[in-house]
Design an enzyme around this catalytic site. Structure first.
Site, mmCIF file in Angstrom:
data_model
loop_
_atom_site.group_PDB
_atom_site.id
_atom_site.type_symbol
_atom_site.label_atom_id
_atom_site.label_comp_id
_atom_site.label_asym_id
_atom_site.label_seq_id
_atom_site.Cartn_x
_atom_site.Cartn_y
_atom_site.Cartn_z
ATOM 1 N N CYS A 1 0.830 -1.207 0.000
ATOM 2 C CA CYS A 1 0.000 0.000 0.000
ATOM 3 C C CYS A 1 0.860 1.252 0.000
ATOM 4 O O CYS A 1 2.093 1.183 0.041
ATOM 5 C CB CYS A 1 -0.926 0.016 1.216
ATOM 6 S SG CYS A 1 -0.014 0.135 2.770
ATOM 7 N N ASP B 1 20.602 23.828 -28.843
ATOM 8 C CA ASP B 1 19.303 23.949 -28.161
ATOM 9 C C ASP B 1 19.344 23.365 -26.742
ATOM 10 O O ASP B 1 18.430 23.602 -25.958
ATOM 11 C CB ASP B 1 18.205 23.215 -28.951
ATOM 12 C CG ASP B 1 17.983 23.809 -30.319
ATOM 13 O OD1 ASP B 1 18.023 25.053 -30.431
ATOM 14 O OD2 ASP B 1 17.772 23.047 -31.277
ATOM 15 N N ASP C 1 12.366 26.087 -31.915
ATOM 16 C CA ASP C 1 13.555 26.299 -32.742
ATOM 17 C C ASP C 1 13.133 26.158 -34.198
ATOM 18 O O ASP C 1 12.216 25.391 -34.514
ATOM 19 C CB ASP C 1 14.604 25.242 -32.383
ATOM 20 C CG ASP C 1 15.761 25.234 -33.361
ATOM 21 O OD1 ASP C 1 16.370 26.291 -33.552
ATOM 22 O OD2 ASP C 1 16.031 24.159 -33.936
ATOM 23 N N CYS D 1 3.261 1.560 2.829
ATOM 24 C CA CYS D 1 4.513 0.812 2.639
ATOM 25 C C CYS D 1 5.521 1.681 1.887
ATOM 26 O O CYS D 1 6.707 1.730 2.235
ATOM 27 C CB CYS D 1 4.263 -0.472 1.850
ATOM 28 S SG CYS D 1 3.142 -1.634 2.651
ATOM 29 N N ASP E 1 16.252 20.566 -31.543
ATOM 30 C CA ASP E 1 16.868 19.322 -32.001
ATOM 31 C C ASP E 1 18.391 19.350 -32.031
ATOM 32 O O ASP E 1 19.025 18.322 -32.236
ATOM 33 C CB ASP E 1 16.362 18.974 -33.410
ATOM 34 C CG ASP E 1 16.945 19.902 -34.465
ATOM 35 O OD1 ASP E 1 17.086 21.110 -34.175
ATOM 36 O OD2 ASP E 1 17.256 19.416 -35.567
#
Length: 838
Positions: free
Chosen positions: A12, A642, A441, A15, A638
């Protein structure tokens, strides 16, 4: 140092909280415990804490732990262990019901008209009646002894959990049943029928057994749901190829996938799975990449193209050189990302953790107070007070609380992976819904990242002009030159032989063709070489204003033509930007282009604003400035340049085809590089958080609704109380409900998947689109004339004209220059205001 551990014995949210607290006490920097995957991620200083100390701290509070292995064999072993665990729970459940059914028949059958054997009836059969129930309860307690072992171990170490409540509730009922047998024996001994009858009807053995059986039923249903929840991750693991055929010393041999090395030459035949990532060196084929990218249309692959592990070769046989093996392959990285996201914790989960840490001890205190108040102040009946106390313990078990967040996270991250969206952690999945600004970008993100020829303008015959241009540019390494070479190849142009080739860096090139010098370059290069530009200067300015780059070509006297080149937006970029804007999100572009070019691109994409002339190192500052204005920024990029901005942004999204540095710096990866996936990711984020909130509501709902009933607040007025058996059923149902609700996310469908599919098909079959703003249309006949004029163009396959919007959308194949469109519309009696590539 970060290390993963397998943790067993958790049942649970309490825990989770116990394990987290125990490891943090050692001085760990960060601890993430997952109930769903039974795992723990720990960030710690190995000079201060050892792995053995972490494992021992978990064992000390009643659980077990070991260092997690990342091997394929380990993943397969985990799956086997999960199946064994489910089978074990099922076995316990079957045995429990085998004994529970006769127990319920004996204890309660007479209430619904069932006849009991005569030796169970009446005053004389009281010992047989009670002792038989005792005997039938013992096997149920024994087969479910795990609840008592974990529960009392947690109680002794003050690490309270769900099992503590179950163990206390069931034990109290069972012990009271034994006490009742002794009281019945005493009543028989002194011939006191009232004592015998009182305790004969208050044995509670059936409550003890029913609590354990119903909890086990809930655990079994929960286990099945967990299996369905992790199905996406398991299916990804199954995609991993097991063997590969390689060429070694001229012979083809089959090797286990783990033995492959970088630069090995792998051969793949039709129908086979591509085992690792690589570059094709010989042959060609169509490859089904749907398992990785989610795209159903096969991709044509030729020499020099990249192939991805776990994709399917459909037709030809080809050889490729392995570039990534083992844990570095695409499929391995996807599995790792999905697994990490599942094991991380969303901020919303902290609410459940905080409550769980104090919930169980508070419940035990409420149960004890309930017993004391009813026994000493209100009813003064021991069995009634015990009934109330047990009901409080059982109804309060926080099983559902621990499942509410991780189950939803696991289903959604697995679903996202199927659509080519990889979340690196649960936090980014939750926070994505809150962004209000998207920073894109330009190169490689909005655009293809590859310049293409858009216009060819010349006084010569087009093919002759292209032949000259191709001959010059063939020997140049410039990206714009490559665009012209590719375009010429597509047109089937054959170049001339040249001599005296020379390149002037930053300006242009020149060479001799058939004894005459020809020049190619920018306007400055033409001016330096005293070439007459004439009308091409104005044409060049017009081209530049639309965001394109002009390449001048001249003979020894004058300019003979211009080729316009542009890094075109992806077909889906404009659609994605429009949808994001409709969602109320501020979309901006960031680019190193000059202001005029940026403005032209900004206009063509319907952007409200852009940041131009931004140096690579300045992108990070752009994100920071927006954040200072209180914006929640999503950065999409990409390239290596960046990566600082991706790391700085509230959410960083990397294009899957981008650099490894950008992908490492981001929170989300779009494998397909399609900006429409940003919208899909945001929609999935919203659906997931909504699902989690629903789960948390139902997890708390049962507790808040039934605890007052279990305590007996409504008994004095309405005679309403909660039987422990019904409490157990309600508690189990809450876990099952949360599990099933989480599984609803597996039905999630991206809103714009059809738009993506159409865009992909347009790309596959060479269809492109343009939007034309037409002036002069006054009626439906005007629209019909424009439509007919456009469809008369050989390249145009379909034209849709809207009189209301004064626009025409055309789908075309091949090359269709804007001047052709303008002339067609002009000949129909109208004029063109603007043309945009879609």
């Amino acid at each position: 140092m970060k290390q993963k551990f397998d943790v067993s014995g958790m049942t649970c949210a309490a825990c989770q909280a116990n394990v987290t607290r125990a490891v943090k006490k050692l001085g760990a920097k960060e601890v993430n415990v997952s109930l769903l995957t039974n795992s723990m991620n720990v960030d710690f200083d190995p000079d201060k804490i050892t792995e053995e100390e972490i494992i021992q701290s978990v064992k000390n509070i009643g659980y077990d732990a070991k260092v997690k292995s990342n091997s394929v064999e380990k993943n397969e072993t985990d799956e086997i262990n999960e199946d064994i665990e489910t089978k074990e729970i099922k076995k316990r459940l079957i045995i429990s019901f085998l004994f529970l059914i006769p127990l319920m028949y004996i204890s309660m059958g007479h209430m619904i008209g069932f006849n009991l054997p005569h030796f169970f009836e009446g005053y004389e059969g009281s010992i047989s009646f009670s002792f038989t129930q005792f005997l039938l309860t013992i096997p149920i307690i024994y087969i479910n002894r795990v609840f008592f072992i974990r529960g009392f171990k947690g109680l002794l170490r003050k690490s309270f959990n769900m099992d503590t409540l179950i163990a206390l509730g069931s034990s109290a009922a069972f012990v009271y049943g034994i006490y009742s047998i002794y009281k019945i024996g005493n009543g028989l001994g002194v011939n006191n029928e009232s004592i015998v009858n009182q305790y004969r009807h208050n044995l509670y053995f059936e409550s003890s057994a029913m609590i354990l059986t119903l909890i086990t039923l809930g655990k079994y249903l929960e286990s099945i749901s967990k299996g369905k929840t992790t199905a996406s991750l398991k299916s990804l693991m199954k995609l991993k190829p097991k063997t590969a055929n390689i060429i070694l010393q001229g012979e083809e041999i089959n090797l286990p996938i783990d033995e492959l090395k970088i630069n090995d030459i792998v051969i793949v035949k039709p129908g086979e799975q591509i085992p690792v990532d690589g570059i094709i060196i010989e042959g060609s084929s169509l490859v089904d990449e749907s398992a990785i990218t989610g795209e159903s249309i096969p991709i044509e692959k030729n020499a020099g193209d990249k192939v991805i592990s776990a994709t399917i070769n459909q037709h030809g046989t080809f050889k490729f050189k392995a570039t990534s093996v083992g844990e570095d392959t695409t499929i391995s990285k996807i599995i790792e990302l999905v697994n990490d996201a599942n094991e991380s914790k969303a901020p919303i989960a902290k609410l459940a953790d905080k409550i769980s840490a104090i919930f169980v001890p508070i419940v035990i205190a409420i149960a004890l107070l309930t017993f004391l108040v009813w026994f000493f102040l209100l009813s003064k009946e021991f069995d009634f007070a015990l009934n109330m106390s047990i009901s409080v313990l059982v109804i309060s078990c926080p099983c559902a609380l621990g499942l509410a967040t991780p189950m939803a996270i696991m289903v959604s991250t697995g679903k996202a992976a199927k659509f080519g969206i990889l979340f690196k952690n649960a936090e980014s999945l939750e926070n994505l819904q809150n962004i209000d600004t998207v920073l894109l970008d330009k190169t490689g993100t909005i655009t293809e990242g590859k310049p293409k020829v858009t216009d060819v303008i010349t006084d010569l015959k087009k093919d002759e002009f292209l032949k000259i241009a191709y001959s010059l540019e063939k020997y140049s390494e410039h990206s714009l030159s490559k665009a012209i070479v590719e375009y010429s190849n597509e047109k089937g142009i054959t170049p001339y032989e040249i001599s005296d080739f020379n390149a002037v860096p930053g300006k242009g090139i020149y060479a001799k063709i058939n004894g005459e010098y020809f020049f190619a370059g920018n306007k400055l290069f033409m001016d330096i070489n005293n070439k007459y530009i004439g009308e091409y200067e104005d044409l060049s300015k017009e081209i530049s204003s639309s965001g394109k780059t002009s390449m001048f070509f001249s003979n020894e006297k004058k300019v003979i033509g211009i080729i316009a080149v542009m890094d075109l937006p992806k077909n889906s970029s404009l659609k994605a930007i429009d949808i994001l804007k409709k969602m109320g999100i501020d979309v901006r572009m960031v680019t190193g282009d000059n202001k005029d070019t940026a403005k032209a691109i900004e206009k063509s994409l319907n952007l409200n604003n852009s940041f131009s002339e931004v140096l690579p190192e300045e992108k990070d500052n752009v994100v920071l400035e927006l954040q200072k204005l209180g914006k929640k920024v999503l950065m999409v990029g990409d390239g290596i340049n960046d990566s600082p901005a991706l790391a700085r942004a509230d959410i960083g999204i990397a294009i899957g085809s981008g650099t490894d540095v950008a992908i490492e710096s981001s929170d989300v990866v779009l494998i397909n590089g399609d900006l429409l996936d940003i919208i899909n990711a945001i929609d999935l984020s919203k659906s997931t958080i909504k699902n989690i909130k629903e789960n948390l509501f139902w997890a708390f709902f049962y507790n808040f609704l039934f605890i007052p009933v279990a305590v007996g607040l409504f008994y004095p007025t309405f005679g309403l109380k909660l039987n422990p058996m019904f409490a157990a059923a309600a508690m189990s149902f809450s876990s099952v409900f949360v599990s099933l609700n989480s599984l609803r996310l597996s039905k999630f469908k991206p809103k714009y998947e059809n738009v993506k599919k159409q865009t992909k098909e347009d790309n596959m079959f060479g269809t492109k689109s343009k939007e034309i703003n037409v002036e002069g249309m006054m009626c439906d006949n005007c629209a019909s004339h424009v439509k007919k004029a456009l469809e008369n163009l050989e390249e145009v396959k379909k034209a849709n004209v809207s009189l209301e919007d004064k626009k025409a959308i055309i789908k075309y194949k091949g090359d269709l220059e804007n001047s052709q469109i303008e002339n067609a519309v002009k000949n129909a009696g109208y004029s063109v205001k603007e043309i945009k590539e879609l």
